[in-house]
Design a protein around this motif. Structure first.
Motif, PDB file in Angstrom:
ATOM      1  N   VAL A  64     151.260  30.098 -48.497  1.00 48.90           N
ATOM      2  CA  VAL A  64     149.809  29.896 -48.408  1.00 48.90           C
ATOM      3  C   VAL A  64     149.139  30.723 -49.505  1.00 48.90           C
ATOM      4  O   VAL A  64     148.803  31.890 -49.320  1.00 48.90           O
ATOM      5  CB  VAL A  64     149.282  30.285 -47.010  1.00 48.90           C
ATOM      6  N   ASP A  65     148.966  30.120 -50.674  1.00 45.23           N
ATOM      7  CA  ASP A  65     148.354  30.799 -51.809  1.00 45.23           C
ATOM      8  C   ASP A  65     147.463  29.823 -52.575  1.00 45.23           C
ATOM      9  O   ASP A  65     147.275  28.678 -52.171  1.00 45.23           O
ATOM     10  CB  ASP A  65     149.425  31.410 -52.716  1.00 45.23           C
ATOM     11  N   SER A  66     146.908  30.302 -53.670  1.00 48.31           N
ATOM     12  CA  SER A  66     145.992  29.454 -54.443  1.00 48.31           C
ATOM     13  C   SER A  66     146.697  28.216 -54.984  1.00 48.31           C
ATOM     14  O   SER A  66     146.110  27.139 -55.078  1.00 48.31           O
ATOM     15  CB  SER A  66     145.381  30.250 -55.600  1.00 48.31           C
ATOM     16  N   LEU A  73     142.745  33.282 -48.954  1.00 48.61           N
ATOM     17  CA  LEU A  73     143.019  33.623 -50.341  1.00 48.61           C
ATOM     18  C   LEU A  73     141.850  34.333 -51.006  1.00 48.61           C
ATOM     19  O   LEU A  73     141.956  34.744 -52.158  1.00 48.61           O
ATOM     20  CB  LEU A  73     143.342  32.348 -51.132  1.00 48.61           C
ATOM     21  N   GLY A  74     140.751  34.477 -50.286  1.00 43.92           N
ATOM     22  CA  GLY A  74     139.586  35.093 -50.904  1.00 43.92           C
ATOM     23  C   GLY A  74     138.916  34.194 -51.914  1.00 43.92           C
ATOM     24  O   GLY A  74     138.170  34.654 -52.774  1.00 43.92           O
ATOM     25  N   THR A 102     155.250  37.233 -56.592  1.00 42.07           N
ATOM     26  CA  THR A 102     154.218  37.279 -57.618  1.00 42.07           C
ATOM     27  C   THR A 102     153.465  38.610 -57.529  1.00 42.07           C
ATOM     28  O   THR A 102     153.473  39.258 -56.474  1.00 42.07           O
ATOM     29  CB  THR A 102     153.232  36.120 -57.448  1.00 42.07           C
ATOM     30  N   PRO A 103     152.787  39.022 -58.603  1.00 40.47           N
ATOM     31  CA  PRO A 103     152.051  40.300 -58.554  1.00 40.47           C
ATOM     32  C   PRO A 103     150.901  40.286 -57.563  1.00 40.47           C
ATOM     33  O   PRO A 103     150.523  41.335 -57.041  1.00 40.47           O
ATOM     34  CB  PRO A 103     151.568  40.481 -59.996  1.00 40.47           C
ATOM     35  N   ASP A 104     150.344  39.120 -57.282  1.00 39.34           N
ATOM     36  CA  ASP A 104     149.240  39.048 -56.321  1.00 39.34           C
ATOM     37  C   ASP A 104     149.742  39.081 -54.878  1.00 39.34           C
ATOM     38  O   ASP A 104     149.175  39.774 -54.033  1.00 39.34           O
ATOM     39  CB  ASP A 104     148.428  37.767 -56.544  1.00 39.34           C
ATOM     40  N   ALA A 105     150.798  38.328 -54.609  1.00 37.70           N
ATOM     41  CA  ALA A 105     151.264  38.202 -53.222  1.00 37.70           C
ATOM     42  C   ALA A 105     152.116  39.384 -52.778  1.00 37.70           C
ATOM     43  O   ALA A 105     151.948  39.906 -51.674  1.00 37.70           O
ATOM     44  CB  ALA A 105     152.044  36.903 -53.057  1.00 37.70           C
ATOM     45  N   PHE A 106     153.042  39.826 -53.638  1.00 36.71           N
ATOM     46  CA  PHE A 106     153.973  40.892 -53.269  1.00 36.71           C
ATOM     47  C   PHE A 106     154.121  41.868 -54.442  1.00 36.71           C
ATOM     48  O   PHE A 106     155.169  41.917 -55.090  1.00 36.71           O
ATOM     49  CB  PHE A 106     155.338  40.309 -52.891  1.00 36.71           C
ATOM     50  N   TRP A 129     157.453  42.509 -56.528  1.00 32.82           N
ATOM     51  CA  TRP A 129     157.397  41.931 -57.880  1.00 32.82           C
ATOM     52  C   TRP A 129     157.788  42.978 -58.906  1.00 32.82           C
ATOM     53  O   TRP A 129     158.597  42.721 -59.803  1.00 32.82           O
ATOM     54  CB  TRP A 129     155.982  41.409 -58.154  1.00 32.82           C
ATOM     55  N   ALA A 130     157.245  44.191 -58.760  1.00 28.44           N
ATOM     56  CA  ALA A 130     157.550  45.270 -59.694  1.00 28.44           C
ATOM     57  C   ALA A 130     159.034  45.623 -59.642  1.00 28.44           C
ATOM     58  O   ALA A 130     159.676  45.855 -60.679  1.00 28.44           O
ATOM     59  CB  ALA A 130     156.701  46.501 -59.377  1.00 28.44           C
ATOM     60  N   MET A 131     159.595  45.667 -58.445  1.00 33.75           N
ATOM     61  CA  MET A 131     161.019  45.978 -58.298  1.00 33.75           C
ATOM     62  C   MET A 131     161.885  44.956 -59.019  1.00 33.75           C
ATOM     63  O   MET A 131     162.824  45.305 -59.744  1.00 33.75           O
ATOM     64  CB  MET A 131     161.394  46.017 -56.818  1.00 33.75           C
ATOM     65  N   THR A 132     161.552  43.676 -58.824  1.00 29.20           N
ATOM     66  CA  THR A 132     162.351  42.624 -59.448  1.00 29.20           C
ATOM     67  C   THR A 132     162.145  42.609 -60.957  1.00 29.20           C
ATOM     68  O   THR A 132     163.081  42.328 -61.715  1.00 29.20           O
ATOM     69  CB  THR A 132     162.018  41.255 -58.826  1.00 29.20           C
TER      70      THR A 132
END
Length: 521
Positions: free
Chosen positions: A35-37, A73-74, A416-420, A424-427
């Motif tokens: 459930v995202d943009s 999603l704002g 993704t940087p927005d969702a997780f 995301w940074a770890m991966t």
């Protein structure tokens, strides 16, 4: 848009269109990672196609649904004010009263409550929490004889909003916390209801998005501990065991305090839970706690590392005697993933064989953790599988690294940087390491890709928020600059020194002797 992601969107839309009316919230909750943009945009594309085919009803249904989940999603009004037309205190109060009546009349049936929440989800905001307090005070003052019933309805509503898959997750948790605080202020201290509310508050704070994560976990620990003043082993053995297990989870995830001590406390709480959660009496709870113990021992700092991993493997293997693929496929897959991590870290036995076992377990988990059904778990398993390929001894090394890059890249379609952002940074950090070690392709280009991914990771891994991960990524970035082919050599050396020096501001000799020595080299 990634093809895998598009296929997942299409599958979710088909499920929504073909599923029974009223089950949309449950379907969306089960697929919350989608459930995202991008999903909203895909809904519009599908709706246009349906309209062109003459299926106006389905097209309108899909557009209305997309409009409703836009708040999550704002993309619509942020919902945190009452400036929109009609959003006045009376409207909030009426909505809350309608919800409380529905809780009572339907015996807290989620099939009744969720559609009501979905239809007015734009009201699930800070204003809602504020009016909820006022409504509760009014109802209690006007109907003191019905206080227990009123508080029961508020408690059930708080749970439903906490678990509601639409609206803004952060707002929903704040409303739930407000509801629980109302209960806590009215239940008799030391009563069973008071203890249950303490436990629910702990769950909400453990999941809380707003505020400082470290402080939220501290509050969760405090509330769990308060619940245990009532939930004693003698009086409430099952609830005592459940709270012991949950407290173990909180300590395992704790940020403050000494990490080694936190893990020891987690192990102690899990072990205590197992004195009640026996395999015969509570097989599922027993298996869940065995799994948790396995994870804790995998990351244990104290004791002998090799022995800790053997304990981890034993606990996780025990969990799988209950968590079978047929009976509990999702939990089976999660435990397979955890078992694979333990085998990846195993010291005893043949290292090459251990890694092969890990790859087999990750691959098994992916038969359940598909991108359509469990996109977030699928991404995590892809990331972990890639880690195993990086460590792999058997097979062609160049091919193993290519497999790792493919799995990391797959994980990033979900992470993704927005969702997780943290995952995301770890991966990104892991992907950068793979590119730095890559054999195929142009060496100079591979190092540039590594630098780009390490730098991307540092947009999330800041020194204040994630000091240890920041230092690790700074060290890795230094390694990439040290081997860089492109650019000015003198500048690359300066960048290398800067990254290593940054890492050493966290990797002190006292706190991280191994990493300190590695970076000093």
């Amino acid at each position: 848009m990634d093809e895998t992601r598009a296929q997942a969107y299409q599958q979710l839309i088909e499920t929504l269109l073909n599923g029974p009316n009223g089950e949309e919230p449950q379907i969306l909750q089960a697929n919350l990672e989608l459930v995202d943009s991008g999903f909203l945009q895909f809904c519009e594309v599908v709706a246009e196609k349906l309209a062109e085919e003459g299926q106006e009803n389905q097209a309108n249904y899909l557009r209305n649904l997309a409009s409703q989940i836009g708040q999550f999603l704002g993309m619509n009004d942020d919902g945190d004010s009452d400036n929109s037309e009609g959003e006045n205190p009376q409207e909030y109060a009426k909505f809350i009263l309608d919800l409380l009546k529905a809780e009572q009349d339907s015996n807290s049936d989620v099939q009744v409550i969720y559609p009501m929440l979905a239809g007015r989800q734009h009201l699930l905001n800070d204003r809602f929490a504020e009016i909820l307090q006022q409504v509760a005070q009014h109802l209690i003052a006007e109907h003191p004889e019905a206080i227990e019933s009123i508080l029961g309805d508020i408690g059930n509503l708080s749970i439903h909003i906490r678990d509601f898959p639409l609206g803004k997750r952060a707002n929903n948790l704040e409303i739930a916390i407000t509801g629980y605080q109302i209960l806590l202020n009215n239940w008799e201290p030391g009563s069973e209801n008071w203890a249950r509310t303490q436990h629910n508050l702990a769950i909400a704070y453990a999941d809380r998005i707003r505020g400082e994560k470290a402080q939220n976990i501290e509050l969760a620990i405090a509330y769990y501990t308060a619940a245990l003043t009532v939930y004693t082993r003698d009086a409430f053995p099952e609830k005592w065991a459940g709270t012991q297990n949950d407290l173990g989870e909180a300590y395992r995830n704790r940020i403050r305090g000494e990490k080694a001590e936190n893990i020891e406390l987690a192990i102690a709480y899990y072990t205590a839970a197992l004195t009640v959660y026996t395999r015969d009496a509570f097989p599922q709870d027993w298996a869940g706690t065995q799994n948790n113990l396995g994870v804790a021992y995998t990351y244990r700092i104290r004791g002998e590392k090799a022995e800790n991993i053997e304990f981890a493997i034993a606990y996780l293997t025990a969990a799988l005697t209950v968590y079978t693929r047929d009976a509990f496929p999702e939990k089976w897959a999660g435990t397979q993933n955890n078992l694979a991590i333990a085998y990846s870290e195993r010291i005893r036995g043949e290292k090459a064989e251990n890694i092969e076992f890990a790859i087999a377990s990750y691959t098994a988990a992916l038969t359940i953790h598909t991108p359509d059904a469990f996109p977030q778990d699928w991404a995590q398993t892809q990331n972990n599988l890639a880690n195993a390929y990086i460590k792999r001894i058997r097979g062609d090394k160049a091919e193993n690294i290519e497999n790792a890059i493919a799995s990391y890249t797959a994980a990033l379609t979900i992470r993704t940087p927005d969702a997780f952002p943290e995952k995301w940074a770890m991966t990104q950090n892991n992907l950068a390491t793979a590119y730095r070690e890559r054999i195929r392709g142009d060496k100079a280009e591979n190092i540039e890709s590594a630098i780009a991914s390490f730098t991307a990771a540092l947009t999330v891994y800041t020194r204040d928020a994630f000091p240890e991960y920041w230092a690790m990524t700074q060290h890795n970035l230094g390694e990439a600059y040290r081997h860089r082919i492109r650019g000015d050599k003198a500048e690359n050396i300066e960048l290398t020194i800067a990254s290593y020096t940054a890492a050493l501001s966290v990797y002190t000799r006292e706190a991280f002797p191994e990493y300190w020595a590695m970076t000093q080299k």
